[in-house]
Scaffold this active site. Structure first.
Site, PDB file in Angstrom:
ATOM      1  N   GLY A 185      52.756  50.197  34.886  1.00 22.52           N
ATOM      2  CA  GLY A 185      51.547  49.694  35.530  1.00 22.52           C
ATOM      3  C   GLY A 185      51.853  48.857  36.745  1.00 22.52           C
ATOM      4  O   GLY A 185      52.646  49.251  37.598  1.00 22.52           O
ATOM      5  N   ALA A 186      51.224  47.721  36.833  1.00 22.09           N
ATOM      6  CA  ALA A 186      51.423  46.819  37.952  1.00 22.09           C
ATOM      7  C   ALA A 186      51.125  45.410  37.463  1.00 22.09           C
ATOM      8  O   ALA A 186      50.425  45.234  36.487  1.00 22.09           O
ATOM      9  CB  ALA A 186      50.478  47.179  39.101  1.00 22.09           C
TER      10      ALA A 186
ATOM     11  N   HIS B  47      43.045  45.770  42.557  1.00 20.99           N
ATOM     12  CA  HIS B  47      43.009  45.028  41.282  1.00 20.99           C
ATOM     13  C   HIS B  47      44.009  43.865  41.314  1.00 20.99           C
ATOM     14  O   HIS B  47      43.658  42.716  41.009  1.00 20.99           O
ATOM     15  CB  HIS B  47      43.331  46.006  40.148  1.00 20.99           C
ATOM     16  CG  HIS B  47      43.396  45.415  38.773  1.00 20.99           C
ATOM     17  ND1 HIS B  47      42.497  45.738  37.776  1.00 20.99           N
ATOM     18  CD2 HIS B  47      44.261  44.538  38.211  1.00 20.99           C
ATOM     19  CE1 HIS B  47      42.802  45.072  36.672  1.00 20.99           C
ATOM     20  NE2 HIS B  47      43.886  44.339  36.906  1.00 20.99           N
ATOM     21  N   GLU B  48      45.233  44.147  41.714  1.00 25.73           N
ATOM     22  CA  GLU B  48      46.256  43.092  41.715  1.00 25.73           C
ATOM     23  C   GLU B  48      45.955  42.024  42.767  1.00 25.73           C
ATOM     24  O   GLU B  48      46.208  40.838  42.542  1.00 25.73           O
ATOM     25  CB  GLU B  48      47.651  43.685  41.957  1.00 25.73           C
ATOM     26  CG  GLU B  48      48.070  44.785  40.988  1.00 25.73           C
ATOM     27  CD  GLU B  48      47.864  44.439  39.523  1.00 25.73           C
ATOM     28  OE1 GLU B  48      47.952  43.256  39.167  1.00 25.73           O
ATOM     29  OE2 GLU B  48      47.600  45.366  38.727  1.00 25.73           O
TER      30      GLU B  48
ATOM     31  N   HIS C 206      43.343  39.675  41.551  1.00 30.98           N
ATOM     32  CA  HIS C 206      43.903  38.677  40.631  1.00 30.98           C
ATOM     33  C   HIS C 206      44.446  37.452  41.355  1.00 30.98           C
ATOM     34  O   HIS C 206      44.614  36.394  40.742  1.00 30.98           O
ATOM     35  CB  HIS C 206      45.081  39.283  39.861  1.00 30.98           C
ATOM     36  CG  HIS C 206      44.713  39.994  38.607  1.00 30.98           C
ATOM     37  ND1 HIS C 206      43.862  39.461  37.672  1.00 30.98           N
ATOM     38  CD2 HIS C 206      45.126  41.188  38.106  1.00 30.98           C
ATOM     39  CE1 HIS C 206      43.768  40.314  36.641  1.00 30.98           C
ATOM     40  NE2 HIS C 206      44.515  41.367  36.892  1.00 30.98           N
TER      41      HIS C 206
HETATM   42 ZN   LIG Z   1      44.954  43.065  35.761  1.00 26.55          ZN
END
Ligand SMILES: [Zn+2]
Length: 910
Positions: free
Chosen positions: A313-314, A348-349, A352
């Site tokens: 994932g990441a 998404h990252e 965050h």
């Molecule tokens: Zn996340």
């Protein structure tokens, strides 16, 4: 993190379960006993904390120095932690897992040294520092230690690629404690001074920019990095090794941010040219986010790292975001699927960096604040940046994808208490990411985008650099938007599990004042143990309908078990859709005429409404409310929908139906699939836009793999042979990247051993993440028993990298043709198969290996098998309960519906 959830979800019907991080199993004997002098007094400590640490002892600042040489098997470090102690104690509980601590000491506020010893007390990484005398107030703890590199793509792990050796990290949720002793809970948010000692020729990066470097002797360099902003331990990251570094220069200032931000990328040696696309598109996505939040990117630099081993994932580490290579490395031929994945995961990252990093959950029970939000925000930012990428339905599709898991009696609630360290990883599931994203979207739609954003901005202002709970978040949204009534809606959605089911009937007895009669219950499929009337929600419900020739929608907040909604129409409306724009997190059921009307209008329904219609239709079938003929007719109508993801969703439901059919009956289903999907696929011969290209790619796979269209296979086998150079040199142009996996699958299945052997060799040797992904996917579709055995031997030899082997095992289990042979192999080679799964995944993965069955007997057998190995997979309980429940629900549906369904498919005519 953009979790391993998404990566593995596709191989298992247990949507929403995730594979995240699990604590390495160190026996106490394996943990180091300190060589430091034993204290004079025995600690008066109570029992070790099994979950959140007590805040009586809290960190204030860390000094961390790590010596990392990926050519070695171990790394070493020194950690200094300034702490405050509220009341006198001789026992300090903190975290450390598998660390060989050789020195530990405490210096009190007067500069006096106090004797101390260190011991790991729990396998979950709870450790104790015992002091020679009680201490209170400010103090400093100092540790000297070493530890092995992790081999399972977790904590601080080393990577072999050719002759090169790299190191990278993955700390969330609880692996930082495998790298340094500390207070490894998200609520402890403090500053760090970081130093790395590495080989001088190696690249070394972490959270903040380097401030100075000096020779450390023996060919090593000591690099000192700037002090961080306040941060929790799980967001630290390190990367060391012969990485290529691409300095993209400065992201320019904008109307939100008055300073530039340095952007760089790290890749394995030689892959730098492939990261250009990821770098070029970063500024645009970041700007979307800054404009939404109204506050600048919070950190001084941004590195994006293509980790040379799939960790699944990441991860949003502050200033040093890590990605699986497939998500970052592209060239001009890379398929639109991969570009979309990059865009949404990157968004998404980056989201965050505000939600999770700038404002952090106080404890893991509120990790949904991070993940629901980043999931929701990523779709918004990605859509804003690249509208043609069609990200606007991502949240809805994600939420629908979580509903099967949320329909289990064993489902988690979004905000589930987390009492033990072993249960932390349970929180990284589809409920947290996808249901949470759907709930945010529903509430945003209900109160309006501007008002919702005002609440978000208020929340960031209030809690920047600090921590916040769900209560804080809900309060911010309610106050910022001035809509206090949503607090109750929020709570009913995050503090209880389940999918609301709205029974909706149109009442036109008084045609001048039409109404909807709506009842709510909890959705429960056939055979479920759920008490459907034990839950109640406050549901923002929006309906659409056609009245006077115009489409109209209206919203209400449902709080009662049964309610009447007056429609703003002066005559009986048509095409009543109980979930306008698909914004609500609920399913609906209708009477026969209601279903019939929607089926008749399905092919022209707005895409979002068509997607929720497909889900509710499927749910009604699985609940036994809808006969198979109506269900099949509904799916067929949706296959004809013009929007790519609606047609794609319909074929996915068709694919899932094969789980309840006997293998002997599959040919009937395959023929029906060809009649149903063949014409739509034929019309996609020349894709005209991204959507039709995506649909063609998916439907090609469906026609080959599910509909078994023999006429299409021979030319694809030729393409496959040319692509891998079966009779000569590989020809990369022989197969488009978007269709490569399907094409190679035909080669594996139809050409057999020579093709299989050659592809296997190339898959293992390749450093091209796109090719590896397609090749391993194709190899996993092998059916010839001798070749399956050969593949199993290669899996046992650990020739695949990172999470690839695991994805192959899941696919082999999920495919009817190989389920039994794979199951036997798993049982006979239990120890080796468990060993293949990174320790950090094991408790969440092992139970799900048996999640593809559809039989009561197999469920019982699998339950006994997993429980007989319970000791090696602590924390497995919920995942096993969910896997078994899914298998038994499938078995129940099969008993009730398989015959009727087969007849409906056989009778289907276009
Ligand atoms: Zn996340």
């Amino acid at each position: 993190m953009f979790s391993r959830t998404i990566i593995f979800m596709n191989y298992n019907k247990m949507q929403g379960s995730s594979l995240t991080f699990f604590i390495l199993l160190f026996t106490l004997a394996g943990c180091s006993k300190p060589e430091s002098p034993a204290p004079e007094t025995i600690a008066t400590a109570v029992e070790p904390p099994v979950g959140e640490l007590n805040e009586d002892v809290a960190p204030v600042h860390y000094r961390l120095e790590l010596r990392i040489d990926p050519r070695e098997q171990r790394f070493s470090g020194r950690t200094g932690i300034d702490i405050t102690i509220d009341s006198p104690t001789d026992a300090i509980w903190l975290h450390g897992n598998g660390l060989d601590v050789t020195e530990v000491g405490l210096t009190d506020s007067n500069g006096n040294t106090v004797g101390a010893s260190y011991s790991q007390e729990l396998d979950s990484g709870v450790a104790l520092v015992t002091l020679a005398e009680p201490v209170v107030g400010s103090a400093t703890l100092d540790f000297t230690y070493s530890a092995p590199f992790n081999t399972g793509a977790n904590a601080l792990f080393r990577i072999e690629r050719g002759d090169d050796r790299y190191a990278a990290t993955q700390f969330e949720a609880t692996a930082a404690r495998e790298v340094f002793p500390g207070f490894d809970d998200p609520g402890f948010k403090v500053t760090f001074d970081l130093t790395l000692v590495t080989r001088s020729e190696d690249v070394a990066i972490t959270t903040t920019p380097e401030s100075s470097a000096e020779d450390a002797g023996d060919g090593f360099t000591r690099r000192v990095f700037e002090t961080t902003r306040p941060m929790p331990t799980y967001l630290l990251a390190f990367a060391v090794g012969p990485y290529d570094v691409v300095d993209y220069g400065m992201i320019p200032a904008n109307n939100i941010r008055d300073r530039e931000v340095r952007l760089r990328a790290l890749t394995a040696k030689g892959l730098a040219p492939r990261v250009e696309y990821a770098l070029e598109n970063t500024d645009g996505i970041l700007t979307e986010l800054e404009e939404y939040f109204g506050t600048p990117y919070p950190y001084r630099k941004l590195d994006i790292i293509a980790v040379p081993e799939s960790f699944g994932g990441a991860m949003e580490n502050i200033g040093a975001i890590t990605y699986d290579e497939w998500l970052l490395l592209m060239d001009e031929d890379s398929p639109v699927d991969q570009r979309r994945a990059y865009t949404s995961v990157h968004a998404h990252e980056l989201a965050h960096q505000w939600f999770g990093n700038l404002v952090t959950p106080a404890w893991w029970n509120d990790i949904w604040l991070n993940e629901s939000f980043a999931t929701w925000m990523a779709a918004k930012a990605a859509h804003g940046y690249w509208p043609e990428g069609e990200f606007d339905r991502n949240i809805l599709k994600g939420a629908l994808g979580a509903m099967d898991n949320d329909s289990l009696a064993s489902a988690r609630q979004i905000r589930e208490p987390v009492i033990r360290n072993e249960a932390i990883d349970d929180a990284f599931d589809g409920i947290t990411y996808r249901k949470g994203g759907g709930v945010l979207q529903m509430l945003e739609r209900y109160i309006g985008a501007e008002s919702f954003r005002a609440g978000i901005r208020l929340h960031l202002d209030r809690h920047a650099d600090g921590v916040a709970t769900a209560e804080d978040f809900i309060e911010s949204i309610a106050e910022g938007s001035d809509r206090t009534e949503i607090e109750q809606a929020f709570k009913t959605y995050i503090e209880q599990p389940g999918v609301p089911l709205l029974g909706v009937a149109l009442d036109c007895n008084n045609p001048a004042s039409p109404a909807l009669d709506v009842t709510q219950s909890r959705y429960a499929p056939l055979g479920s143990q759920i008490d459907a009337n034990a839950s109640r929600w406050h549901i923002p419900m929006c309906v659409s309908y056609v009245t006077g020739g115009a489409r109209k929608s209206q919203c209400s907040l449902l709080s009662e078990r049964r309610q009447t909604i007056r429609l703003e129409a002066e005559s009986c409306p048509t095409a009543v859709h109980p979930n306008a724009d698909g914004a609500g997190y609920y399913r609906f059921s209708l009477d026969d005429s209601g279903w019939r009307q929607l089926i008749d209008s399905a092919s022209s329904m707005p895409a979002a409404e068509a997607l929720v219609f497909a889900d509710s239709l499927d749910a009604a079938f699985r609940k036994g409310l809808l006969d198979s003929d109506t269900y099949v007719a509904g799916l067929a109508a949706l296959v004809s929908h013009q929007t790519w993801d609606v047609a794609d969703a319909a074929t996915t439901y068709l694919e899932e139906l094969t789980n309840v059919l006997d293998p002997d009956d599959l040919s009937t289903a395959e023929a029906a699939f060809r009649r149903m999907v063949g014409p739509r696929f034929a019309a996609l011969a020349e894709p005209t836009d991204a959507g039709s290209a995506l649909l063609r790619q998916r439907m090609l796979r469906f026609m080959i793999v599910m509909a078994k269209d023999e006429d299409m296979r021979a030319p694809l086998a030729e393409q496959a042979a040319a692509r891998i150079g079966l009779d000569g040199q590989p020809d990369p142009d022989a197969a488009p990247a978007s269709e490569l996996e399907t094409i190679l699958s035909v080669g594996v299945q139809d050409i057999g051993e020579p093709f299989f052997d050659r592809l296997l060799e190339q898959a293992i040797a390749s450093e091209d993440p796109q090719f590896r992904q397609s090749a391993t996917g194709a190899l996993a579709r092998v059916e010839d028993p001798e070749l399956v055995a050969k593949l199993q031997d290669v899996l046992m030899a650990r020739s695949f990298k990172g999470t690839e082997a695991l994805s192959i095992v899941f696919r082999q289990m999920a495919r009817t043709a190989t389920t039994e042979v794979t199951y036997t192999w798993i049982i006979e080679n239990q120890a080796e198969v468990f060993e293949m799964i990174p320790a950090s995944f094991r408790a969440r993965v092992v139970p799900r290996l048996g999640g593809s069955f559809c039989s009561f007997e197999r469920a019982d057998e699998w339950e006994a098998f997993v429980q007989s190995h319970a000791e090696t997979i602590p924390g497995y309980e919920r995942t096993l309960a969910q896997s078994l429940e899914s298998v038994r629900l499938c078995a129940g549906l099969k008993e009730a519906k398989a015959g009727e369904l087969l007849t409906a498919l056989a009778d289907y005519e276009t």
